[in-house]
Design a protein around this motif. Structure first.
Motif, PDB file in Angstrom:
ATOM      1  N   LEU A  80      -7.786   2.443   7.457  1.00 28.93           N
ATOM      2  CA  LEU A  80      -9.188   2.537   7.750  1.00 28.93           C
ATOM      3  C   LEU A  80      -9.594   4.307   7.453  1.00 28.93           C
ATOM      4  O   LEU A  80      -8.750   4.205   8.393  1.00 28.93           O
ATOM      5  CB  LEU A  80      -9.015   1.415   9.201  1.00 28.93           C
ATOM      6  N   ASP A  81     -10.460   4.081   7.161  1.00 28.97           N
ATOM      7  CA  ASP A  81     -10.409   5.388   7.037  1.00 28.97           C
ATOM      8  C   ASP A  81     -11.629   5.534   9.428  1.00 28.97           C
ATOM      9  O   ASP A  81     -13.011   4.741   9.123  1.00 28.97           O
ATOM     10  CB  ASP A  81     -11.805   6.169   5.992  1.00 28.97           C
ATOM     11  N   LYS A  82     -11.114   6.287   9.950  1.00 27.47           N
ATOM     12  CA  LYS A  82     -12.121   6.099  11.104  1.00 27.47           C
ATOM     13  C   LYS A  82     -14.097   6.618  10.993  1.00 27.47           C
ATOM     14  O   LYS A  82     -14.731   6.094  11.503  1.00 27.47           O
ATOM     15  CB  LYS A  82     -11.414   7.152  12.511  1.00 27.47           C
ATOM     16  N   ALA A  83     -13.678   7.571  10.619  1.00 30.95           N
ATOM     17  CA  ALA A  83     -15.168   7.844  10.797  1.00 30.95           C
ATOM     18  C   ALA A  83     -16.269   7.694   9.718  1.00 30.95           C
ATOM     19  O   ALA A  83     -17.375   7.456  10.096  1.00 30.95           O
ATOM     20  CB  ALA A  83     -15.097   9.964   9.774  1.00 30.95           C
ATOM     21  N   GLY A  84     -15.894   6.995   8.685  1.00 33.34           N
ATOM     22  CA  GLY A  84     -16.267   5.961   7.519  1.00 33.34           C
ATOM     23  C   GLY A  84     -16.647   4.909   7.454  1.00 33.34           C
ATOM     24  O   GLY A  84     -17.078   4.080   7.304  1.00 33.34           O
ATOM     25  N   VAL A  89      -7.829   1.445   1.487  1.00 35.06           N
ATOM     26  CA  VAL A  89      -6.727   0.341   0.805  1.00 35.06           C
ATOM     27  C   VAL A  89      -6.426  -0.766   1.765  1.00 35.06           C
ATOM     28  O   VAL A  89      -6.759  -0.203   2.993  1.00 35.06           O
ATOM     29  CB  VAL A  89      -4.809   1.425   0.950  1.00 35.06           C
ATOM     30  N   ASP A  90      -6.145  -1.573   1.137  1.00 35.12           N
ATOM     31  CA  ASP A  90      -5.827  -3.046   1.605  1.00 35.12           C
ATOM     32  C   ASP A  90      -5.504  -3.537   0.860  1.00 35.12           C
ATOM     33  O   ASP A  90      -5.568  -4.560  -0.484  1.00 35.12           O
ATOM     34  CB  ASP A  90      -7.405  -3.884   2.291  1.00 35.12           C
ATOM     35  N   GLY A 140      -2.071   2.736  -4.228  1.00 32.70           N
ATOM     36  CA  GLY A 140      -2.783   3.881  -3.183  1.00 32.70           C
ATOM     37  C   GLY A 140      -2.339   4.194  -1.665  1.00 32.70           C
ATOM     38  O   GLY A 140      -3.086   5.153  -1.713  1.00 32.70           O
ATOM     39  N   LEU A 141      -1.196   3.660  -1.723  1.00 29.92           N
ATOM     40  CA  LEU A 141      -0.868   4.398  -0.213  1.00 29.92           C
ATOM     41  C   LEU A 141       0.732   4.553  -0.166  1.00 29.92           C
ATOM     42  O   LEU A 141       1.083   4.040  -0.885  1.00 29.92           O
ATOM     43  CB  LEU A 141      -0.634   2.652   0.446  1.00 29.92           C
ATOM     44  N   ASP A 142       1.241   5.730   0.674  1.00 29.27           N
ATOM     45  CA  ASP A 142       2.090   5.475   0.405  1.00 29.27           C
ATOM     46  C   ASP A 142       3.200   6.718   1.700  1.00 29.27           C
ATOM     47  O   ASP A 142       2.078   7.864   2.346  1.00 29.27           O
ATOM     48  CB  ASP A 142       3.051   6.515  -0.547  1.00 29.27           C
ATOM     49  N   VAL A 143       3.370   5.623   2.954  1.00 31.05           N
ATOM     50  CA  VAL A 143       3.708   6.329   4.084  1.00 31.05           C
ATOM     51  C   VAL A 143       4.835   6.884   4.545  1.00 31.05           C
ATOM     52  O   VAL A 143       5.776   6.113   4.020  1.00 31.05           O
ATOM     53  CB  VAL A 143       3.779   5.168   5.439  1.00 31.05           C
ATOM     54  N   ARG A 144       5.455   8.043   4.647  1.00 30.04           N
ATOM     55  CA  ARG A 144       6.491   8.124   4.784  1.00 30.04           C
ATOM     56  C   ARG A 144       6.876   8.892   6.556  1.00 30.04           C
ATOM     57  O   ARG A 144       6.117  10.260   6.787  1.00 30.04           O
ATOM     58  CB  ARG A 144       7.408   9.377   3.970  1.00 30.04           C
ATOM     59  N   LEU A 185      -4.999   7.438  -1.484  1.00 31.79           N
ATOM     60  CA  LEU A 185      -5.173   7.422  -2.494  1.00 31.79           C
ATOM     61  C   LEU A 185      -5.224   9.138  -3.168  1.00 31.79           C
ATOM     62  O   LEU A 185      -6.839   9.790  -3.998  1.00 31.79           O
ATOM     63  CB  LEU A 185      -6.923   6.957  -2.658  1.00 31.79           C
ATOM     64  N   GLY A 186      -4.296   9.597  -3.444  1.00 32.36           N
ATOM     65  CA  GLY A 186      -4.468  10.542  -3.660  1.00 32.36           C
ATOM     66  C   GLY A 186      -4.114  11.601  -2.930  1.00 32.36           C
ATOM     67  O   GLY A 186      -3.719  12.857  -3.248  1.00 32.36           O
TER      68      GLY A 186
END
Length: 334
Positions: A80-84, A89-90, A140-144, A185-186
């Motif tokens: 989730l984008d906090k500001a928007g 991504v879901d 669209g999502l990569d977490v490390r 998303l890049g």
């Protein structure tokens, strides 16, 4: 207010065979459900295990999870984008039981992983380590990231009875430190300095299970790091707690009120005694509605912002303003 005890070294008392039911300050011992359900069809159908990690930064709320239902596995990745106040991504994926694992070794180390098409997750806490390594890759999502418990308050661990002579164990951690990055998303975003929550649950559960749940993760207006875990139903107040800086504080059972026809309208999140009184405004929701015959689920997890007050046992009142978190409504037949 219930007492939070020192964790036992085993789930079941060796002399009586009884489960050591209670809420505990610290890590779970190794979880082995064999005394209640020897391996076989009953174990396959009843045992449910999952690991869920949430990360709250100044910009984003990220949730990654792996669940093993015995005959089916699931993985999720949400941002989730906090500001928007919108989901960037879901992602949600199903798979066969061999396509994921959730470790059941509790405080001796734990691991969850999934290797599904377009969904790769690994959440690992090596034995004797104070950090949890998280890697996740979805479309669209990569977490490390690495989650550090050295700067966090104690875990809350619970051993709780379930209807029908069944048993649930869960370990909740809040206010873990974070180092790492996420690419959404890049766009690459640093997670250094964010806060994280970790939930490991392993138990034998009734065929139909329902609950409501609330998680908040951020800072009070006065600057303290604050984490909250509230449940309504399921195992009740046993899993309800507040973490404030280095403190772990038990809470009464949650009371979550919302309009089922309009779940993205504001929710009221309270405790039975009124110590917690929060308004939760969803930005968006991760949800799925499943009917696969063996399993059916109505699942709704809005992600958004908490505002309101929490009264502490020492008489202080914490004020929250736009603190990230989730609520959840789950009605599942599995």
């Amino acid at each position: 207010m219930r007492e939070i005890l020192t964790p036992p070294d085993v789930i079941f008392d060796p002399s009586t065979g009884a489960a050591r039911v209670g809420s505990y300050r610290g890590e779970l011992p190794r979880v082995d459900m064999t005394p209640l359900a020897p391996r076989g069809l009953d174990r396959l159908l009843r045992q449910k295990r999952w690991t869920y990690v949430a990360i709250a930064s100044d910009e984003l709320f990220i949730a990654v999870g792996v669940a093993h239902l015995g005959y089916l596995v699931m993985a999720m990745g949400v941002v989730l984008d906090k500001a928007g106040r919108r989901l960037l991504v879901d992602r949600f994926a199903f798979g066969p039981p061999f396509a994921a694992s959730v470790g059941d070794v509790g405080g001796e180390g734990s691991a969850a992983s999934a290797w599904l098409p377009f969904a790769r997750v690994r959440i690992e806490r090596p034995r004797g380590e104070t950090t949890i390594a998280l890697t996740a890759a979805f479309r669209g999502l990569d977490v490390r990231a690495r989650l550090d418990s050295r700067v966090a308050p104690p875990a809350l661990s619970v051993i709780a009875p379930m209807p029908g002579g069944l048993l649930l164990t869960t370990e909740k951690r809040q206010l873990l430190g974070v180092e790492g990055e996420v690419t959404v998303l890049g766009r690459r975003v640093s997670l250094d300095g964010a806060l994280a929550s970790y939930d490991y649950t392993n138990g034998l559960m009734p065929r139909r299970t329902t609950w409501r749940w609330a998680l908040a993760l951020g800072r009070a207006e006065s600057g303290e790091r604050v984490g909250m875990n509230l449940g309504e139903g399921f195992i009740g107040e046993a899993e309800c707690a507040l973490w404030v800086e280095s403190e772990l504080i038990p809470l009464d059972e949650g009371r979550l009120t919302f309009d089922a026809e309009r779940p993205l309208d504001p929710w009221r999140v309270q405790t039975a005694d009124g110590a917690v009184d929060l308004r939760f405004v969803p930005g968006a929701a991760h949800s799925h509605h499943t009917n696969l015959g063996v399993i059916s689920s109505e699942f709704m997890q809005p992600i958004g912002l908490y505002t309101g007050t929490i009264r502490l046992p020492d008489g202080r009142t914490l004020e929250l303003q736009d603190v990230l978190g989730v609520t959840e409504h789950q009605d599942i037949t599995w």
